[in-house]
Design an enzyme around this catalytic site. Structure first.
Site, PDB file in Angstrom:
ATOM      1  N   GLU A  15      37.765  -1.091  72.940  1.00  0.00           N
ATOM      2  CA  GLU A  15      38.293  -0.723  71.620  1.00  0.00           C
ATOM      3  C   GLU A  15      39.328  -1.705  71.091  1.00  0.00           C
ATOM      4  O   GLU A  15      39.349  -1.982  69.879  1.00  0.00           O
ATOM      5  CB  GLU A  15      38.912   0.688  71.673  1.00  0.00           C
ATOM      6  CG  GLU A  15      37.904   1.810  71.775  1.00  0.00           C
ATOM      7  CD  GLU A  15      37.571   2.173  73.211  1.00  0.00           C
ATOM      8  OE1 GLU A  15      37.020   3.261  73.434  1.00  0.00           O
ATOM      9  OE2 GLU A  15      37.861   1.345  74.125  1.00  0.00           O
TER      10      GLU A  15
ATOM     11  N   GLU B 286      34.806   7.399  78.724  1.00  0.00           N
ATOM     12  CA  GLU B 286      35.625   8.581  78.432  1.00  0.00           C
ATOM     13  C   GLU B 286      34.879   9.887  78.700  1.00  0.00           C
ATOM     14  O   GLU B 286      35.489  10.888  79.072  1.00  0.00           O
ATOM     15  CB  GLU B 286      36.125   8.499  76.988  1.00  0.00           C
ATOM     16  CG  GLU B 286      37.149   7.382  76.826  1.00  0.00           C
ATOM     17  CD  GLU B 286      37.579   7.171  75.394  1.00  0.00           C
ATOM     18  OE1 GLU B 286      38.792   7.097  75.148  1.00  0.00           O
ATOM     19  OE2 GLU B 286      36.700   7.081  74.511  1.00  0.00           O
TER      20      GLU B 286
END
Length: 261
Positions: A135, A115
């Site tokens: 995640e 990210e």
């Protein structure tokens, strides 16, 4: 006294920002997140700084979040780690950093590391880098922008292939998807990132920042908003000292030395 978890170094107009928790594969605890936001704030505020270069100390870029430390800090409003003088490095809360950021990654690059790349402007990867957006295997979702930017960068199917499975992929796959812009031999990633950052820093900084801002406007607010901002930005830049320096360099076939005014 322990070492800072973020190391900063000024090299001319560049700010090197190093993740410095190698004993934990640079997993991000709250202290590291807060210090990283402060470094981005320094980059954003200081007119002498033109480009940020994010890299990592040790063999790995990041193992992702240190959930044991960060997990208990997730409150009713989510996770807050940006102080009054910081800027969110992932650009999902508050203003985005106004200067370009180049990222160099190696080893393991998980979750928030991907990210960070997606929130930055250019990324270089060592050839043996392994990536994964894991995640969903931890019972949470990517909250640093992957759900927004990964599909835009890599295409819907490519992004969903990895963010919905948590499967790992290599540097060649990251390059194929447009996640990174260059793959280099192991150990060369920081030098390659610095070379790109140096080329950016040699350009007129106000023009670089205006170009970046307009591109961000197009992505966030749509083409019409970006189009409406083009002519006003051009008028402002044309009146700058740097525009005169650039024109003189063109006429004399010399190298422009921009001053950021």
């Amino acid at each position: 006294m322990s070492e800072p978890k973020i190391l900063t170094e000024r090299r001319g107009h560049l700010l090197l920002i190093g993740l410095n928790r190698p004993e934990k594969r640079n997993a991000a605890d709250y202290e590291l997140l807060n210090a990283l936001a402060e470094a981005y704030g320094e980059l954003d505020r200081d007119p002498e700084l033109r480009v940020g270069v994010v890299h990592a100390i040790g063999d790995h870029f990041t193992g992702g979040l240190d959930l044991a430390d960060v997990g208990p800090r997730i409150g009713p409003e989510g996770l807050s780690f940006v102080g009054e003088t910081g800027v969110d490095p992932w650009g999902v809360s508050g203003p985005r950093v106004r200067k370009p950021v180049v990222v160099a990654v190696q080893g393991t690059c998980l979750t928030l590391g991907i990210e960070l790349i997606l929130a930055a402007d250019v990324a270089v990867a060592a050839r043996s880098t392994r990536f994964a957006q894991i995640e969903v295997g931890r019972g949470i979702l990517p909250f640093g922008g992957a759900t927004i930017r990964f599909p835009r960068s890599a295409g819907w199917g490519n992004a969903m292939r990895y963010i919905l499975t948590g499967d790992a992929f290599d540097a060649d796959e990251a390059y194929r998807m447009g996640l990174v812009q260059e793959v280099v031999d192991d150990g060369d990633q920081l030098d390659a990132a610095l070379a790109i950052a140096g080329r950016i820093a040699a350009q007129a900084p106000l023009a670089v920042q205006a170009t970046l801002a307009n591109a961000v406007t197009a992505v966030r607010d749509g083409d019409a908003a970006a189009e409406a901002a083009l002519q006003p930005a051009l008028v402002r830049l044309a009146a700058s000292e740097d525009a005169g320096i650039g024109m003189q360099a063109f006429l004399t076939r010399s190298t422009a030395e921009f001053v950021g005014r």
